[in-house]
Design an enzyme around this catalytic site. Sequence first.
Site, PDB file in Angstrom:
ATOM      1  N   THR A 219      76.839 -30.347  14.143  1.00  0.00           N
ATOM      2  CA  THR A 219      77.859 -31.251  13.636  1.00  0.00           C
ATOM      3  C   THR A 219      78.822 -30.389  12.861  1.00  0.00           C
ATOM      4  OG1 THR A 219      76.252 -33.068  13.409  1.00  0.00           O
ATOM      5  CG2 THR A 219      78.232 -33.232  12.084  1.00  0.00           C
ATOM      6  N   ARG A 247      72.811 -42.645  22.905  1.00  0.00           N
ATOM      7  CA  ARG A 247      72.138 -42.251  21.660  1.00  0.00           C
ATOM      8  C   ARG A 247      73.157 -41.948  20.576  1.00  0.00           C
ATOM      9  NH1 ARG A 247      72.180 -37.403  18.224  1.00  0.00           N
ATOM     10  NH2 ARG A 247      70.229 -37.446  17.035  1.00  0.00           N
ATOM     11  N   VAL A 248      72.908 -42.445  19.376  1.00  0.00           N
ATOM     12  CA  VAL A 248      73.753 -42.178  18.212  1.00  0.00           C
ATOM     13  C   VAL A 248      72.871 -41.593  17.118  1.00  0.00           C
ATOM     14  CG1 VAL A 248      75.164 -43.223  16.405  1.00  0.00           C
ATOM     15  CG2 VAL A 248      75.426 -43.974  18.763  1.00  0.00           C
ATOM     16  N   GLY A 249      73.313 -40.513  16.511  1.00  0.00           N
ATOM     17  CA  GLY A 249      72.550 -39.861  15.456  1.00  0.00           C
ATOM     18  C   GLY A 249      72.971 -40.300  14.073  1.00  0.00           C
ATOM     19  N   ASP A 250      72.826 -39.396  13.127  1.00  0.00           N
ATOM     20  CA  ASP A 250      73.060 -39.744  11.723  1.00  0.00           C
ATOM     21  C   ASP A 250      74.525 -39.803  11.334  1.00  0.00           C
ATOM     22  OD1 ASP A 250      73.671 -36.827  10.112  1.00  0.00           O
ATOM     23  OD2 ASP A 250      72.722 -36.700  12.064  1.00  0.00           O
ATOM     24  N   THR A 269      74.006 -32.022   8.439  1.00  0.00           N
ATOM     25  CA  THR A 269      73.934 -31.603   9.834  1.00  0.00           C
ATOM     26  C   THR A 269      72.474 -31.311  10.146  1.00  0.00           C
ATOM     27  OG1 THR A 269      74.486 -29.825  11.404  1.00  0.00           O
ATOM     28  CG2 THR A 269      74.543 -29.253   9.094  1.00  0.00           C
ATOM     29  N   GLY A 270      72.044 -31.645  11.357  1.00  0.00           N
ATOM     30  CA  GLY A 270      70.656 -31.359  11.698  1.00  0.00           C
ATOM     31  C   GLY A 270      70.033 -32.418  12.568  1.00  0.00           C
ATOM     32  N   GLY A 272      69.161 -35.615  13.611  1.00  0.00           N
ATOM     33  CA  GLY A 272      69.732 -36.894  13.209  1.00  0.00           C
ATOM     34  C   GLY A 272      68.726 -37.966  12.870  1.00  0.00           C
TER      35      GLY A 272
END
Length: 336
Positions: A219, A247-250, A269-270, A272
């Site tokens: 990110t 898919r959606v992350g953090d 970042t990382g 999610g």
Amino acid sequence: MSLARFRHIAVVGAALLACAGEAHAATPPTLAGGRRAGPLVVTHGGVGSPSSLADGPRAAADTALRVLIAGGSSLDAALAGTVWLENDPRFNAGTGANIRLDGRTIQMDASIMTGEGRFAAVGAIERVRNPVLVARAVMDSTPHLFLVGEGATRFAHQIGFEDVVPVSADAEAKYRLRMKRQAEVFARTDTSFFDWRRYWNFPGPLPADVLGWGKRGDTVGTVARDARGRFAATLSTGGTSVTLCGRVGDVPVYGAGLYAGPAGAVACTGEGEEIIKRFMARSVYEALASGVPARRAVERVVAEFPDRFDLGLIAVDRDGWGVAANRDMAYGMSGR
């Protein structure tokens, strides 16, 4: 000196050395920060981005600082920093966004937040060059906080964003490399790996050469403090390559990927899913609000995070800044 006194000093000294050794062992691979007054910007290129690419985040931070010096707000600056990184194809955002398992799909997430509590995000958006600017448009032009998928894409095109697939040679090269790595994982039959073939949900068939690239999402992000002491944070990502469609992350999840308030701003970042479960950015912000310096706050969280998951953090507070990651992470800082 008595023998008892000597023994006491020796025991205390040994204890201090042991503590020092433990502290050194727990120091994250990426760690920086300190006190800094005045306008300030910190950027990152994503956990796992090599320090050899630090010229990118540094240029982004310098660009954002120029916005502050010209009288722009912390949000204006944070946007400028992240747009710079979206336009650098070496990073997984905008023009460098990861290509998904099917070899065609590019879905991006972005979010913004100000210290006054304003928040907006887009998730799984496609066919735009700078998703973080679409998030700004959601904030400024709609009554909503979060637009996703085709609705977010249509909104962007409706208000004038160019309809363009942000593919780049860098992203294509990453895709080919990860396809080679995927072959080994797809060849396995044990249950320790998720079977992407069974749950394939992209529009087209599974490509013959899709065989787990290592999960590497990355990110890009910016946190800023302006001359009036106001804070903002922005994030943008191309997501992970090895993921189901949608898919959606953090990044666009409120309080997970980023958070800003009157005490500071945080961007993550990382991994999610792990960041979401820990409400990570808001948790770090609470430490800033309680008086923990930014550098110490991010260092402590990274040191306590399970090392098998990637994590990187940047933060600014009223008096300084901090960067920490459990992997190498390119970052930039610029202040006046």
